[in-house]
Design an enzyme around this catalytic site. Structure first.
Site, PDB file in Angstrom:
ATOM      1  N   LEU A 239     -18.425 -28.497  39.498  1.00  0.00           N
ATOM      2  CA  LEU A 239     -18.422 -29.887  39.630  1.00  0.00           C
ATOM      3  C   LEU A 239     -17.923 -30.698  38.478  1.00  0.00           C
ATOM      4  O   LEU A 239     -18.637 -30.226  37.495  1.00  0.00           O
ATOM      5  CB  LEU A 239     -19.350 -30.521  40.487  1.00  0.00           C
ATOM      6  CG  LEU A 239     -19.758 -29.711  41.904  1.00  0.00           C
ATOM      7  CD1 LEU A 239     -20.832 -30.615  42.539  1.00  0.00           C
ATOM      8  CD2 LEU A 239     -18.616 -29.854  42.828  1.00  0.00           C
TER       9      LEU A 239
ATOM     10  N   GLY B 205     -13.952 -35.605  39.075  1.00  0.00           N
ATOM     11  CA  GLY B 205     -12.997 -35.583  40.334  1.00  0.00           C
ATOM     12  C   GLY B 205     -13.903 -35.611  41.483  1.00  0.00           C
ATOM     13  O   GLY B 205     -13.679 -36.321  42.578  1.00  0.00           O
ATOM     14  N   HIS B 206     -14.812 -34.409  41.485  1.00  0.00           N
ATOM     15  CA  HIS B 206     -15.779 -34.178  42.839  1.00  0.00           C
ATOM     16  C   HIS B 206     -16.562 -35.420  42.750  1.00  0.00           C
ATOM     17  O   HIS B 206     -16.822 -36.038  43.923  1.00  0.00           O
ATOM     18  CB  HIS B 206     -16.350 -33.089  42.449  1.00  0.00           C
ATOM     19  CG  HIS B 206     -15.665 -31.797  42.429  1.00  0.00           C
ATOM     20  ND1 HIS B 206     -15.552 -31.040  41.196  1.00  0.00           N
ATOM     21  CD2 HIS B 206     -14.965 -30.969  43.341  1.00  0.00           C
ATOM     22  CE1 HIS B 206     -14.879 -29.811  41.372  1.00  0.00           C
ATOM     23  NE2 HIS B 206     -14.489 -29.927  42.525  1.00  0.00           N
TER      24      HIS B 206
ATOM     25  N   GLN C  47      -9.273 -17.625  50.802  1.00  0.00           N
ATOM     26  CA  GLN C  47      -8.132 -18.753  50.117  1.00  0.00           C
ATOM     27  C   GLN C  47      -7.578 -18.040  48.997  1.00  0.00           C
ATOM     28  O   GLN C  47      -6.747 -18.620  48.155  1.00  0.00           O
ATOM     29  CB  GLN C  47      -8.390 -20.042  50.148  1.00  0.00           C
ATOM     30  CG  GLN C  47      -9.384 -20.534  48.983  1.00  0.00           C
ATOM     31  CD  GLN C  47      -9.713 -21.735  49.319  1.00  0.00           C
ATOM     32  OE1 GLN C  47     -10.447 -22.361  50.196  1.00  0.00           O
ATOM     33  NE2 GLN C  47      -9.764 -22.744  48.178  1.00  0.00           N
TER      34      GLN C  47
ATOM     35  N   ASP D 230      -5.097 -32.010  45.305  1.00  0.00           N
ATOM     36  CA  ASP D 230      -4.410 -31.025  46.173  1.00  0.00           C
ATOM     37  C   ASP D 230      -3.948 -31.580  47.305  1.00  0.00           C
ATOM     38  O   ASP D 230      -4.191 -31.735  48.572  1.00  0.00           O
ATOM     39  CB  ASP D 230      -5.703 -30.103  46.615  1.00  0.00           C
ATOM     40  CG  ASP D 230      -6.523 -29.537  45.492  1.00  0.00           C
ATOM     41  OD1 ASP D 230      -5.864 -28.234  45.083  1.00  0.00           O
ATOM     42  OD2 ASP D 230      -7.556 -29.970  45.103  1.00  0.00           O
TER      43      ASP D 230
ATOM     44  N   VAL E  54      -8.588 -37.974  39.675  1.00  0.00           N
ATOM     45  CA  VAL E  54      -9.202 -38.424  38.401  1.00  0.00           C
ATOM     46  C   VAL E  54      -8.668 -37.518  37.475  1.00  0.00           C
ATOM     47  O   VAL E  54      -8.663 -36.354  37.493  1.00  0.00           O
ATOM     48  CB  VAL E  54     -10.835 -37.970  38.517  1.00  0.00           C
ATOM     49  CG1 VAL E  54     -11.462 -38.378  37.296  1.00  0.00           C
ATOM     50  CG2 VAL E  54     -11.190 -39.094  39.925  1.00  0.00           C
TER      51      VAL E  54
ATOM     52  N   SER F  76      -9.651 -30.481  36.639  1.00  0.00           N
ATOM     53  CA  SER F  76      -9.791 -29.146  37.728  1.00  0.00           C
ATOM     54  C   SER F  76     -10.699 -28.266  37.050  1.00  0.00           C
ATOM     55  O   SER F  76     -10.832 -28.086  35.793  1.00  0.00           O
ATOM     56  CB  SER F  76      -8.544 -28.631  37.591  1.00  0.00           C
ATOM     57  OG  SER F  76      -8.521 -27.418  37.921  1.00  0.00           O
TER      58      SER F  76
END
Ligand code: AMP
Length: 289
Positions: free
Chosen positions: A43, A46-47, A71, A161, A187, A196
């Site tokens: 984390l 952004g999270h 994924q 995303d 962010v 990221s």
């Protein structure tokens, strides 16, 4: 020390915790609202911005932390993806998250698991889907499971995303899930690089080159907004990204809602989307025009 969220790891524990949350809410308000923020951990700010948005819209917040094998392609970074639950829980301390839902892989995909959701529409427009053909089926399947496990009123996803946000929005709508999907702005680091979990893979040299992606996106958006010809702007942008040492997967101007190709600025609103590799790290970014 700021309070960390309660961690739940099994479905029975999740259901008990959810029942407690709903009951506690019902004593105060008519309709309980729960927001879910799905993540793969590692984390960063952004999270945490997603958590903040969740708190503005719901009384209880669940963050799920699950590195979803479905994924990742066999050639991708599933094994090396950063995992540090203690650091994640410390990052969430004091952020007002009620529950951290941290299922084991066998809980999500028990032996005999055989169902996959294969999304269309925004999941088949020749962007991420072209380079990661199994990605959106993996995302749609795990997000549907997380929604059904947590039954949130609101699901929060990052514009980082962007295609995924569109795919999840269409999943919720197509399956009549009673869940409102909210997108949160990207962010960035102070030099523009989108935050990221994968930025941790970048070498010092790559980290210096990485903000080129955002610079090219901003420069291209500015030119398009001022009336420059779309095709030429994109060609110019692609060359600039490759000159900075990236291997480009795509730089595209798309309709911001449908993600379909656009011929000119009049087909807008336009979103510019990019994916490119620096060494072994694949970065994605996007901006509105
Ligand atoms: P991930 O853990 O990479 O699967 O991301 C979990 C959620 O956080 C997704 O909805 C992402 O779009 C979102 N997210 C990741 N990075 C950012 C960022 N820099 N700004 C805003 N949201 C982000």
């Amino acid at each position: 020390m700021a309070r960390q969220p309660r961690v739940v790891r099994t479905l029975p524990a999740l259901h008990r915790a959810l029942a407690r949350l709903r009951q506690a809410q019902q004593t105060h308000q008519a309709h309980p609202t729960i927001a879910l923020v799905p993540t793969m951990g590692a984390l960063h700010q952004g999270h945490l911005s997603l958590v903040q948005l969740a708190r503005q819209h719901a009384r209880s917040v669940i963050v799920s932390i699950f590195v979803n094998p479905a994924q990742f392609a066999p050639t991708e970074d599933l094994a090396s993806y950063p995992r540090d639950l203690d650091a994640d829980l410390a990052a969430l301390a004091g952020s007002g998250v009620d529950l951290a839902w941290v299922p084991a892989t066998e809980t999500m995909y028990p032996p005999g698991f055989a169902t996959r959701i294969v999304p269309g529409g925004p999941a088949s427009v020749g962007l991420e889907d072209k380079f990661r053909p199994h990605f959106f089926a993996g995302v749609a399947t795990v997000v549907a499971k997380l929604f059904l496990q947590c039954r949130p009123d609101i699901g929060i996803f990052g514009e980082k995303d962007y295609q995924q946000l569109k795919v999840v929005t269409s999943l919720a709508s197509d399956l009549d899930l009673p869940i409102k999907i909210l997108g949160a702005p990207i962010v960035r680091e102070s030099d523009g690089l989108a935050m990221s979990s994968r930025n941790a893979y970048l070498s010092a040299g790559e980290r210096t080159a990485a903000p080129t992606l955002h610079r090219v996106l901003m420069d291209s958006a500015d030119k398009i907004a001022r009336g420059a010809e779309l095709v030429r702007v994109i060609e110019h942008g692609r060359a600039a990204i490759e000159r900075a040492g990236f291997v480009l997967d795509y730089l595209e101007a798309r309709n911001a809602d449908t993600l379909r190709p656009v011929g000119s600025a009049q087909d807008g609103p336009i979103r510019l989307l990019v994916a490119a590799r620096l060494g072994r790290t694949r970065l994605i970014d996007n901006v509105a025009v």
